[in-house]
Scaffold this motif. Sequence first.
Motif, short mmCIF file in Angstrom:
data_model
loop_
_atom_site.label_atom_id
_atom_site.label_comp_id
_atom_site.label_asym_id
_atom_site.label_seq_id
_atom_site.Cartn_x
_atom_site.Cartn_y
_atom_site.Cartn_z
N ARG A 15 0.80 -1.22 0.00
CA ARG A 15 0.00 0.00 0.00
C ARG A 15 0.84 1.28 0.00
N THR A 16 1.96 1.25 0.74
CA THR A 16 2.74 2.48 0.93
C THR A 16 4.08 2.51 0.21
N GLY A 17 4.62 1.31 -0.11
CA GLY A 17 5.95 1.26 -0.72
C GLY A 17 7.08 1.44 0.30
N ALA A 18 6.72 1.51 1.59
CA ALA A 18 7.73 1.69 2.64
C ALA A 18 8.49 0.40 2.89
N GLY A 19 9.63 0.51 3.55
CA GLY A 19 10.48 -0.64 3.84
C GLY A 19 9.90 -1.54 4.92
N LEU A 20 10.46 -2.74 5.00
CA LEU A 20 10.00 -3.77 5.94
C LEU A 20 10.03 -3.27 7.39
N MET A 21 11.18 -2.73 7.82
CA MET A 21 11.32 -2.30 9.21
C MET A 21 10.39 -1.11 9.52
N ASP A 22 10.23 -0.21 8.56
CA ASP A 22 9.32 0.93 8.76
C ASP A 22 7.88 0.44 8.94
N CYS A 23 7.48 -0.55 8.14
CA CYS A 23 6.12 -1.10 8.23
C CYS A 23 5.91 -1.82 9.56
N LYS A 24 6.92 -2.58 9.99
CA LYS A 24 6.84 -3.27 11.28
C LYS A 24 6.63 -2.27 12.40
N LYS A 25 7.44 -1.20 12.37
CA LYS A 25 7.38 -0.17 13.41
C LYS A 25 6.02 0.53 13.40
N ALA A 26 5.52 0.84 12.20
CA ALA A 26 4.22 1.51 12.07
C ALA A 26 3.10 0.66 12.66
N LEU A 27 3.13 -0.64 12.40
CA LEU A 27 2.09 -1.55 12.92
C LEU A 27 2.17 -1.67 14.44
N VAL A 28 3.39 -1.71 14.98
CA VAL A 28 3.56 -1.76 16.44
C VAL A 28 3.00 -0.48 17.07
N GLU A 29 3.35 0.66 16.47
CA GLU A 29 2.91 1.96 17.01
C GLU A 29 1.39 2.14 16.94
#
Length: 199
Positions: A15-29
């Motif tokens: 959906r966003t094209g963001a990196g793996l670690m950024d997506c993981k962090k976003a979901l945690v937050e």
Amino acid sequence: MSASTTDLIKELRDRTGAGLMDCKKALVENNNDLDKSADWLREKGIAKAAKKAGRVTKEGRTVSYIHGDGKIGVLLELNSETDFVARNESFEALGKELCLQIAAMSPLYVSEDQVPAEEIDREKKMIEAQLKEEGKKSEQIDKIVPGKIKKYFSEICLLNQAFIKDNSKTVDDLVKESIAKFGENITVARFTRYQVGGL
């Protein structure tokens, strides 16, 4: 990581094209809420930066830095899409921050895709040998090695390193923040670090 978390990360990346670690962090937050996570990435400028990552950077500038009493020097080629951004003071400031990072942390490569395959293989073999020496079983070794290789990249690759002025983010995060700020792709092309009487 559970299958459902993996699916969420994949969907958020698509959906966003963001990196793996950024997506993981976003979901945690955002308690695994996809919409909130996507908004969070957009607010941070990460989603926008990721979408610009494929664009050609044919402009830029060479930035130099001499540390302290002249014992360490760095030359860096930092690229942008337009000459307008390359001439911006904030773009040069980013270049200086990157030079300072290189002077302090002595990376060998810009990113992990530049590390020769034989060097990665050699490192893996060394890690495996150490773990066997410690008495680890082969299935344990298979689980430990990827994390050790990731740590290895975080030491030798500029973009993977923790940023010396704020170790809660990587140098890659710092570059992405600038991409979001300028609204165009920025890439680190290459660098050379000189040290008097040293490596």
